[in-house]
Design a protein around this motif. Structure first.
Motif, PDB file in Angstrom:
ATOM      1  N   GLN A  93      28.322 -32.040  30.430  1.00  0.00           N
ATOM      2  CA  GLN A  93      27.113 -31.161  29.961  1.00  0.00           C
ATOM      3  C   GLN A  93      27.560 -29.814  30.793  1.00  0.00           C
ATOM      4  N   ILE A  94      28.404 -29.606  31.684  1.00  0.00           N
ATOM      5  CA  ILE A  94      28.528 -28.452  32.245  1.00  0.00           C
ATOM      6  C   ILE A  94      29.920 -27.802  31.669  1.00  0.00           C
ATOM      7  N   ASP A  95      30.942 -28.598  31.480  1.00  0.00           N
ATOM      8  CA  ASP A  95      32.147 -28.088  30.811  1.00  0.00           C
ATOM      9  C   ASP A  95      32.788 -29.257  30.019  1.00  0.00           C
ATOM     10  N   GLU A  96      32.919 -29.154  28.554  1.00  0.00           N
ATOM     11  CA  GLU A  96      33.655 -30.101  27.859  1.00  0.00           C
ATOM     12  C   GLU A  96      35.265 -30.203  28.187  1.00  0.00           C
ATOM     13  N   ALA A  97      35.770 -29.445  28.767  1.00  0.00           N
ATOM     14  CA  ALA A  97      37.322 -29.332  28.983  1.00  0.00           C
ATOM     15  C   ALA A  97      37.668 -30.493  29.679  1.00  0.00           C
ATOM     16  N   ASN A 102      22.201 -24.159  33.400  1.00  0.00           N
ATOM     17  CA  ASN A 102      22.763 -24.907  32.467  1.00  0.00           C
ATOM     18  C   ASN A 102      21.971 -25.259  31.151  1.00  0.00           C
ATOM     19  N   ASN A 103      21.011 -24.305  30.791  1.00  0.00           N
ATOM     20  CA  ASN A 103      20.014 -24.395  29.977  1.00  0.00           C
ATOM     21  C   ASN A 103      19.039 -25.512  30.063  1.00  0.00           C
ATOM     22  N   THR A 104      18.758 -26.034  31.036  1.00  0.00           N
ATOM     23  CA  THR A 104      17.863 -27.062  31.452  1.00  0.00           C
ATOM     24  C   THR A 104      16.992 -26.051  32.340  1.00  0.00           C
ATOM     25  N   ASN A 105      15.324 -26.208  31.982  1.00  0.00           N
ATOM     26  CA  ASN A 105      14.292 -25.494  32.796  1.00  0.00           C
ATOM     27  C   ASN A 105      14.337 -26.259  34.212  1.00  0.00           C
ATOM     28  N   GLU A 123      32.685 -37.906  36.999  1.00  0.00           N
ATOM     29  CA  GLU A 123      31.785 -38.141  35.914  1.00  0.00           C
ATOM     30  C   GLU A 123      30.703 -37.241  35.810  1.00  0.00           C
ATOM     31  N   SER A 124      30.089 -37.410  37.219  1.00  0.00           N
ATOM     32  CA  SER A 124      28.924 -36.589  37.166  1.00  0.00           C
ATOM     33  C   SER A 124      28.575 -35.949  38.560  1.00  0.00           C
ATOM     34  N   TYR A 125      27.439 -35.000  38.570  1.00  0.00           N
ATOM     35  CA  TYR A 125      27.359 -34.008  39.607  1.00  0.00           C
ATOM     36  C   TYR A 125      25.690 -34.160  39.816  1.00  0.00           C
ATOM     37  N   LYS A 126      25.379 -33.948  41.130  1.00  0.00           N
ATOM     38  CA  LYS A 126      24.129 -33.540  41.478  1.00  0.00           C
ATOM     39  C   LYS A 126      23.907 -32.058  41.833  1.00  0.00           C
ATOM     40  N   VAL A 175      23.658 -34.570  36.362  1.00  0.00           N
ATOM     41  CA  VAL A 175      24.225 -34.089  35.017  1.00  0.00           C
ATOM     42  C   VAL A 175      25.741 -34.815  35.080  1.00  0.00           C
ATOM     43  N   LEU A 176      25.909 -34.877  33.548  1.00  0.00           N
ATOM     44  CA  LEU A 176      27.199 -35.627  33.488  1.00  0.00           C
ATOM     45  C   LEU A 176      28.090 -34.086  33.410  1.00  0.00           C
ATOM     46  N   SER A 177      29.424 -34.615  33.513  1.00  0.00           N
ATOM     47  CA  SER A 177      30.480 -33.390  33.603  1.00  0.00           C
ATOM     48  C   SER A 177      30.545 -32.682  32.245  1.00  0.00           C
TER      49      SER A 177
END
Length: 326
Positions: free
Chosen positions: A204-208, A249-252, A216-219, A200-202
């Motif tokens: 998508q977790i927190d926009e701060a 994070n709202n993803t099943n 940039e992203s995390y597994k 997921v992109l950063s």
């Protein structure tokens, strides 16, 4: 010394690779005729015999050196062919080069010499199936726990035996795991772990900005491990649906990129990883311990191994779809 429980068999499916401009027949028979310079009307048994002799002449020379390893054929009756079964099988001797290594006596560490110019050998069994009227075959290769010569052997025979200028490239090949072995493993396995992985992109977790500027992203990996349980694969239809409905994070979890199950064989304690819908990232390795005789030094009985490969090939061919099923 090799441990008997680590001796295993790898299976690969390979395909002849005609070049785009080639308009001839794409079969092993055509390759055999070209390699042995035989006539088009030669009978299959004679053709296979001629090809076997060509195979021996190509492989049974001094050591073939590729990269930092070398191998040669042990042509003492253990290497042979079966034209009715379209197979060639035998034993290789080879391993890493001894450059930079030394050997010394256990009883006298000052008594030693260099291994430069030597090969540190193990014995390896191979089994090649090449149906004359087809363009796809199978290769089985026996290895040990440590690094093997499988890569070097396959690349050598693909280049020197199956490549034909200007019409055929080296064959392509992929790992193959027989369905019969998959079924055998699943029937005697317990579920050890269920894993869901998503990148997921950063934002998508927190926009701060203070968070997104770090990376940039995390597994993301969600791991589900049964505690003090021995349930088998037959329970997965009950276990998986509730897990799929959980979310991060709202993803099943059902929508995660990768969904894998780690199974453990109850007898051998070996683990294998499967995708939810079939075979996953496991290599096509079949542990031979308790299937054939293996001596205390980890060397398999090659006659028994040949018979086991015959049986495994029959199972593989039975699994192949018929023309009506394609």
């Amino acid at each position: 010394m090799n441990k008997p429980e680590n001796v295993r068999l790898e299976v690969f499916k390979f395909n002849l690779s005609p070049r785009r401009q080639y308009n001839g027949t794409n079969t092993f028979r055509e390759v055999f005729i070209r390699k042995t310079e035989s006539t088009e009307n030669i009978d299959n048994q004679t053709l296979f015999t001629n090809f076997f002799q060509h195979f021996i002449q190509t492989v049974d020379t001094e050591y073939q050196v590729l990269r930092n390893k070398a191998f040669t054929l042990i042509n003492d009756g253990q290497t042979n062919f079966n034209s009715s079964n379209n197979t060639i099988f035998g034993v290789l001797e080879g391993g890493p080069l001894g450059e930079g290594k030394t050997r010394r006596r256990l009883s006298n560490k000052s008594d030693g010499n260099t291994l430069d110019g030597n090969v540190i050998n193990d014995k390896y069994f191979f089994y090649i199936y090449m149906p004359l009227d087809d363009s796809s075959g199978y290769i089985m290769f026996q290895i040990y726990q440590q690094d093997s010569i499988r890569y070097e052997f396959l690349n050598f025979i693909f280049k020197e035996i199956f490549r034909i200028e200007p019409d055929f490239n080296m064959p392509n090949y992929d790992p193959y795991f027989p369905q019969s072995i998959i079924d055998e493993f699943k029937s005697s396995a317990k579920v050890k772990e269920i894993k869901f992985t998503e990148t997921v992109l950063s934002q998508q977790i927190d926009e701060a900005a203070s968070f997104t500027s770090i990376n940039e992203s995390y597994k993301i990996e969600v791991k589900v491990t049964p505690v003090r349980s021995n349930f088998g694969t037959q329970m997965l239809d009950t276990i998986l649906p509730p897990l799929f409905r959980k979310s991060f994070n709202n993803t099943n979890l059902s929508d995660f990129d990768n969904k894998k199950i780690v199974l453990q064989n109850r007898t051998t304690r070996r683990n294998a990883t499967f995708d939810m819908d079939g075979v996953g990232d496991i290599m096509p390795r079949i542990y031979l311990y308790n299937r054939i005789n293996i001596n205390a030094f980890g060397i398999p009985d090659f006659r028994e191994l040949k018979n086991y490969c015959d049986e495994l090939l029959r199972n593989i061919l039975d699994e192949e779809p018929t023309v009506d099923e394609i």
